[in-house]
Write an enzyme that holds these catalytic residues in place. Sequence first.
Site, short mmCIF file in Angstrom:
data_model
loop_
_atom_site.label_atom_id
_atom_site.label_comp_id
_atom_site.label_asym_id
_atom_site.label_seq_id
_atom_site.Cartn_x
_atom_site.Cartn_y
_atom_site.Cartn_z
N GLY A 51 0.84 -1.18 0.00
CA GLY A 51 0.00 0.00 0.00
C GLY A 51 0.88 1.23 0.00
O GLY A 51 2.05 1.17 0.39
N GLN A 56 2.98 9.95 1.43
CA GLN A 56 4.28 9.25 1.46
C GLN A 56 5.14 9.58 0.24
O GLN A 56 6.32 9.24 0.23
CB GLN A 56 4.07 7.74 1.53
CG GLN A 56 3.44 7.26 2.83
CD GLN A 56 3.37 5.76 2.85
OE1 GLN A 56 2.42 5.17 2.37
NE2 GLN A 56 4.39 5.11 3.40
N CYS A 103 6.17 -0.07 7.19
CA CYS A 103 5.77 1.13 6.45
C CYS A 103 6.96 1.64 5.67
O CYS A 103 8.07 1.73 6.21
CB CYS A 103 5.28 2.19 7.44
SG CYS A 103 4.71 3.70 6.63
N LEU A 104 6.74 2.00 4.41
CA LEU A 104 7.84 2.50 3.58
C LEU A 104 8.39 3.82 4.13
O LEU A 104 9.51 4.19 3.82
CB LEU A 104 7.37 2.68 2.13
CG LEU A 104 6.95 1.38 1.43
CD1 LEU A 104 6.47 1.69 0.02
CD2 LEU A 104 8.07 0.36 1.41
N HIS A 145 -4.32 1.22 7.80
CA HIS A 145 -2.96 1.76 7.77
C HIS A 145 -2.87 2.93 6.78
O HIS A 145 -2.33 4.00 7.12
CB HIS A 145 -1.99 0.63 7.39
CG HIS A 145 -0.56 1.03 7.27
ND1 HIS A 145 0.44 0.52 8.09
CD2 HIS A 145 0.08 1.90 6.42
CE1 HIS A 145 1.61 1.06 7.75
NE2 HIS A 145 1.41 1.90 6.74
N GLU A 146 -3.41 2.72 5.58
CA GLU A 146 -3.29 3.78 4.55
C GLU A 146 -4.14 4.99 4.91
O GLU A 146 -3.72 6.13 4.69
CB GLU A 146 -3.68 3.23 3.18
CG GLU A 146 -2.82 2.07 2.68
CD GLU A 146 -1.33 2.33 2.78
OE1 GLU A 146 -0.90 3.50 2.66
OE2 GLU A 146 -0.58 1.36 3.01
N HIS A 149 -2.46 7.28 7.21
CA HIS A 149 -1.49 8.17 6.56
C HIS A 149 -2.15 9.48 6.11
O HIS A 149 -1.52 10.55 6.14
CB HIS A 149 -0.89 7.49 5.33
CG HIS A 149 0.28 6.60 5.63
ND1 HIS A 149 1.42 7.06 6.26
CD2 HIS A 149 0.50 5.29 5.36
CE1 HIS A 149 2.30 6.05 6.37
NE2 HIS A 149 1.76 4.97 5.84
NI NI Z 1 2.73 3.14 5.65
#
Ligand code: NI
Length: 184
Positions: A51, A56, A103-104, A145-146, A149
């Site tokens: 995702g 991000q 998470c990236l 999670h997304e 963000h």
């Molecule tokens: Ni993330």
Amino acid sequence: MTVSILKVARIGHPVVRTAAQPVPAAEIASPAFQRLVDDMVATMHEYEGVGLAAPQVHVSLRLAVIEVPASDERSIEAVPLTVLVNPVVTPVGEERLTAWEGCLSVPGLRGMVPRFARARLEARDRDGRPYIADASGFFARVIQHECDHLDGRVYLDRMDDLRTLSFLRELHRFGPDAHNEEGS
Ligand code: NI
């Protein structure tokens, strides 16, 4: 058409902690927005995430992409490529499940995060069409999670025990259930 791999913002960059703005309906069909969606999908694939949210990649818009490959070796269900424009996630029921997340924007780390087991997603797709999805399991986790963000939150904020926070390398070495984790 060419796509670009976008630079991923990490925690510490203010954009990761800033609540994102709604995508204006009139902009969804624009070439710039469609290009952004394509670039985000390419970036998610490049970094093997499941995702990716627009903040991000330094774009403070309420947009995210999700895809869990069917070929995935872990015991998590596949999710087809899903574009979330102006998503709203609503928990269904009280049940929560705790599982590994990454998470990236928090590279190299994993932590155990409690999430609602089921959630309803209301969003628009990349063509602006509204849809509703009743999600459970890993899909419900990634949605939460997304969408976090988009409100400037990362999974660290949701952890109830920071002692599980682990570097991926150590987790693979010492963690008994380290197979079931992914970044997004
Ligand atoms: Ni993330």
